[in-house]
Design an enzyme around this catalytic site. Structure first.
Site, mmCIF file in Angstrom:
data_model
loop_
_atom_site.group_PDB
_atom_site.id
_atom_site.type_symbol
_atom_site.label_atom_id
_atom_site.label_comp_id
_atom_site.label_asym_id
_atom_site.label_seq_id
_atom_site.Cartn_x
_atom_site.Cartn_y
_atom_site.Cartn_z
ATOM 1 N N GLY A 84 2.710 7.046 5.909
ATOM 2 C CA GLY A 84 2.549 7.960 4.847
ATOM 3 C C GLY A 84 1.744 9.335 4.920
ATOM 4 C CG HIS A 120 -4.984 11.176 0.722
ATOM 5 N ND1 HIS A 120 -5.676 11.430 1.337
ATOM 6 C CD2 HIS A 120 -4.262 9.520 2.213
ATOM 7 C CE1 HIS A 120 -6.020 11.926 2.799
ATOM 8 N NE2 HIS A 120 -4.955 10.029 3.020
ATOM 9 C CD GLN A 172 -2.225 13.184 4.519
ATOM 10 O OE1 GLN A 172 -1.387 12.212 4.155
ATOM 11 N NE2 GLN A 172 -2.809 12.347 5.056
ATOM 12 C CB CYS A 202 -6.611 9.072 7.643
ATOM 13 S SG CYS A 202 -5.765 10.772 6.560
ATOM 14 C CG LEU A 203 -0.773 11.223 9.864
ATOM 15 C CD1 LEU A 203 0.395 11.763 9.329
ATOM 16 C CD2 LEU A 203 -0.583 11.325 11.402
ATOM 17 C CG HIS A 208 -4.573 5.371 3.137
ATOM 18 N ND1 HIS A 208 -5.835 5.499 4.445
ATOM 19 C CD2 HIS A 208 -4.074 6.796 3.522
ATOM 20 C CE1 HIS A 208 -5.751 6.569 5.252
ATOM 21 N NE2 HIS A 208 -4.871 7.517 4.640
ATOM 22 C CD GLU A 209 -0.339 7.618 3.075
ATOM 23 O OE1 GLU A 209 -0.802 9.085 2.139
ATOM 24 O OE2 GLU A 209 -0.871 7.285 3.941
HETATM 25 NI NI NI Z 1 -4.414 9.434 5.311
#
Ligand code: NI
Length: 161
Positions: free
Chosen positions: A44, A137, A49, A91-92, A133-134
């Site tokens: 995701g 963001h 991000q 998380c990236l 989660h997304e």
């Molecule tokens: Ni994330």
């Protein structure tokens, strides 16, 4: 085109994003975000991000098992359903720590797809967690923000330099 992924504590990750306008620029961004997500590799990725503060995220929860099924959520709305459970999340934008976050077991999501069509669906399992989660963001909320002060301090200490 691969896009650089912002890392915490970049302040752009903590902003509430604006509604997305579905135009050629947004469609190109979605394509780049999917390419960036697969390359990362992740399942995701949200527009903030990559430094774009608009309400869109991309997701493909099963691609690591073989078949690509990219999804693009433009201006999503979600309703939390079912019991709450705590599970591990990475998380990236926060490379290193995997943290236990409490989430709803199911979500009902409404969103616009890249072709402009409206969709509504119910998700459970990993997809439900990923969507929450997304979606977080898009409101400038990171996993770190959902931890106790003690757990947050431990996670921050684990963030890779
Ligand atoms: Ni994330």
């Amino acid at each position: 085109m691969l896009l650089p992924i912002l890392r915490w504590p970049d302040p752009r990750l903590s902003q509430v994003c604006a509604p997305a306008v579905l135009d050629d620029d947004l469609r190109a961004l979605a394509v780049d975000m999917l390419e960036t997500m697969y390359a990362a590799p992740g399942r995701g990725l949200a527009a903030p991000q990559v430094g774009r503060l608009v309400r869109m995220f991309v997701m493909d929860v099963d691609w690591k098992t073989g078949t690509l099924a990219p999804m693009v959520f433009v201006n999503p709305e979600i309703e939390l359903l079912g019991d709450r459970a705590t599970g591990p999340e990475g998380c990236l934008s926060i490379p290193g720590p995997v943290t236990d976050v409490e989430r709803a077991a199911c979500v009902r999501a409404r969103w616009t797809a890249l072709d402009g069509t409206l969709h509504e669906a119910r998700f459970d399992g990993f997809a439900a967690i990923c969507i929450q989660h997304e979606y977080d963001h898009l409101d400038g909320i990171l996993t770190l923000d959902r931890l106790s002060p003690e757990a947050r301090a431990l996670a921050v200490a684990e963030v890779q330099a």
